[in-house]
Design an enzyme around this catalytic site. Structure first.
Site, mmCIF file in Angstrom:
data_model
loop_
_atom_site.group_PDB
_atom_site.id
_atom_site.type_symbol
_atom_site.label_atom_id
_atom_site.label_comp_id
_atom_site.label_asym_id
_atom_site.label_seq_id
_atom_site.Cartn_x
_atom_site.Cartn_y
_atom_site.Cartn_z
ATOM 1 N N ASP A 1 0.753 -1.252 0.000
ATOM 2 C CA ASP A 1 0.000 0.000 0.000
ATOM 3 C C ASP A 1 0.788 1.310 0.000
ATOM 4 O O ASP A 1 0.548 2.174 -0.814
ATOM 5 C CB ASP A 1 -0.938 0.018 1.210
ATOM 6 C CG ASP A 1 -1.793 -1.234 1.301
ATOM 7 O OD1 ASP A 1 -1.591 -2.163 0.501
ATOM 8 O OD2 ASP A 1 -2.671 -1.284 2.175
ATOM 9 N N GLU B 1 2.754 -9.569 11.467
ATOM 10 C CA GLU B 1 2.443 -9.144 10.096
ATOM 11 C C GLU B 1 3.730 -8.741 9.359
ATOM 12 O O GLU B 1 3.916 -9.067 8.206
ATOM 13 C CB GLU B 1 1.464 -7.963 10.177
ATOM 14 C CG GLU B 1 0.892 -7.531 8.856
ATOM 15 C CD GLU B 1 -0.068 -6.346 9.014
ATOM 16 O OE1 GLU B 1 -0.154 -5.785 10.132
ATOM 17 O OE2 GLU B 1 -0.713 -5.975 8.018
HETATM 18 C C1 2M8 Z 1 -2.815 -4.600 3.642
HETATM 19 O O1 2M8 Z 1 -3.715 -3.829 2.858
HETATM 20 C C2 2M8 Z 1 -5.036 -3.495 3.305
HETATM 21 C C3 2M8 Z 1 -5.787 -2.966 2.103
HETATM 22 O O2 2M8 Z 1 -5.901 -4.002 1.144
HETATM 23 C C4 2M8 Z 1 -5.033 -2.491 4.428
HETATM 24 O O3 2M8 Z 1 -3.979 -1.924 4.764
HETATM 25 O O4 2M8 Z 1 -6.100 -2.270 5.018
HETATM 26 C C5 2M8 Z 1 -1.670 -4.999 2.703
HETATM 27 O O5 2M8 Z 1 -0.563 -5.451 3.429
HETATM 28 C C6 2M8 Z 1 -2.132 -6.048 1.700
HETATM 29 O O6 2M8 Z 1 -1.071 -6.576 0.983
HETATM 30 C C7 2M8 Z 1 -2.870 -7.198 2.374
HETATM 31 O O7 2M8 Z 1 -3.443 -8.017 1.383
HETATM 32 C C8 2M8 Z 1 -3.974 -6.707 3.333
HETATM 33 C C9 2M8 Z 1 -4.568 -7.835 4.177
HETATM 34 O O8 2M8 Z 1 -3.555 -8.569 4.796
HETATM 35 O O9 2M8 Z 1 -3.448 -5.724 4.228
#
Ligand code: 2M8
Length: 445
Positions: A179, A411
């Site tokens: 992101d 994470e």
């Molecule tokens: C993160 O992205 C989401 C939006 O899609 C967020 O920050 O709310 C990123 O690390 C993405 O790669 C990942 O798929 C998602 C869920 O783990 O989180």
């Protein structure tokens, strides 16, 4: 797989059991949430990594993970970034209602209009192969069931995201999976920070602001999502963010090769998939910066963004890459693993950059999926030593002292100390731990 004797502090059986425990706890019906609290729905590329890990222990659950995602497929073929499951733990923003006006009429499942990197066909092939050992009929049925959906997904990328060119563009930083990676900074500069949505940031209840994107970045993310949604999620040259991501396109090429194998087994023609993979691999050269890594191309300004990030190293997954030696040298050099204080895992961003931050989301910390892909690439290209040291560090990072304690399966982590960052008990960290413990994965050629 790392030598057991070289990991004296980790009980690998316990680590594997704890990893599976995390995936069980995060499971909701037929799919796995990335993390309880922070990410309470099904995410597209998370599910692919989760299926890759789960296939060793529970191939049926791995098949269900991918089937569940495909149920959210749009009629134009796109696989959505998020398939929503309204429930008690659904305070995620943007939620299902944000996208409601743009969803195709009659869509059975609430989902987001954006997409994520296309790693699904690779996951499907690995899951089918794992299934075939015990149950060849189930493996073939799974491939026949998924092939049409995966073909439509890749056709969407050709038709709507490449639109006459070879490489696909992303229309939002969320689509990169990385992101707030510095690769997107220049393009985000031009985006207004004035969305109509009132942003409440429920994410900050699960990780501190120093480890999450800033409020200004969030405002721009929402502005861009609104622009796309309000245009009925149609792809065109007038969108404000149109970037060609090296990670996204590399995974697409890898997935086309996987889909060729699946097509052949289903009695379909594999050649279009191989031809596409060949073409994507050739076109990736447009993203080579000449400085030892791949950048991103901004189609709105016709410029190559040359910040050194983990995404710019991922083309190492491709065999016959013209710049493989230079790319490996960058990976081992001071920007990533080397330097006066060597890193244990590959950071998401150039450690020598003035704005590198070892705790800030995609602007420095090491992510397990990136390191898992790079370990796989290194092993395939003959550097087993570095591959093993990354895998060893993945296991240490996952255990974070004690795999059954609340700090485990983070994470992301500090690339030098492996200290946990972001949320914990994160699904792809647990799943890819299972894959490393089982000896890792190989890519189709
Ligand atoms: C993160 O992205 C989401 C939006 O899609 C967020 O920050 O709310 C990123 O690390 C993405 O790669 C990942 O798929 C998602 C869920 O783990 O989180």
């Amino acid at each position: 797989m790392p030598e057991v004797s070289s990991l004296p502090s980790i009980d690998l059986n316990r680590l594997g059991g704890a990893a599976l425990g995390v995936l069980h706890a995060n499971r909701l019906g037929g799919f796995t949430r990335p993390a309880i609290g922070l990410y309470p729905h099904q995410w597209s590329w998370d599910s692919a990594f989760i299926a890759i890990g789960l296939r060793h222990a529970e191939p049926e659950a791995a098949r269900s993970e991918l089937r569940s995602l495909v149920r959210g497929q749009w009629s134009d073929g796109r696989l959505p970034q998020i398939v929503y499951t309204p429930g008690p733990d659904d305070r995620y923003q943007p939620g299902a209602e944000f996208w409601a006006s743009a969803r195709p009429a009659g869509a059975a499942t609430p989902s987001a209009g954006l997409i994520q990197p296309p790693v699904h066909a690779l996951a499907a092939l690995l899951v089918a192969d794992a299934t075939a050992t015990a149950n060849p009929a189930a493996a073939r049925a799974f491939e026949r069931e998924l092939y049409p959906a995966l073909r439509q997904w890749h056709d969407y990328l050709v038709r709507d995201r490449a639109r006459g060119r070879v490489l696909a563009e992303i229309v939002h930083p969320w689509e990169s999976g990385t992101d707030n990676l510095p690769l997107w900074d220049a393009a985000l500069e031009r985006i207004p920070a004035t969305p109509a949505t009132v942003i409440t940031r429920p994410d900050l209840q699960h990780a501190g602001l120093g480890e999450r994107p800033g409020d200004r970045e969030y405002a721009k993310f929402f502005w861009l999502a609104e622009e796309y949604r309000d245009g009925a999620c149609r792809d065109h040259d007038g969108l404000s963010f149109r970037l060609v991501d090296p990670l996204f396109n590399t995974l697409w090429a890898v997935s086309e090769r996987a889909l060729a194998v699946i097509a052949e087994r289903c009695g379909e023609d594999p050649r279009p998939h191989r031809e596409r993979a060949d073409a994507i691999e050739r076109a990736l050269d447009e993203l080579w910066t000449g400085d030892g890594f791949y950048g991103a191309f901004d189609r709105n300004t016709d410029t190559l963004i040359d910040r050194a990030t983990c995404s710019g190293l991922i083309p190492l997954l491709l065999s016959n890459l013209p710049h493989a030696d230079a790319l490996r040298a960058t990976l081992l050099g001071e920007r990533f693993l080397g330097g006066p204080v060597p890193a244990r895992l590959v950071p998401s961003y150039d450690r020598t950059a003035g704005d590198f931050d070892s705790a800030q989301y995609w602007r420095g910390p090491a992510w397990i999926n990136m390191n898992w892909m790079l370990a796989l690439a290194l092993r395939q290209s003959g550097d087993a030593t570095t591959a093993e040291s990354l895998e060893r560090a993945i296991l240490e990072a996952a255990a974070n002292g004690d795999p059954e304690a609340s700090g485990a399966f983070p994470e992301y982590v500090d690339p030098v100390t492996l200290e946990a960052r972001g949320t914990r008990r994160f699904s792809w960290t647990a799943a890819l731990t299972l894959d490393v413990l089982a000896g890792g994965s190989r890519l189709p050629t």
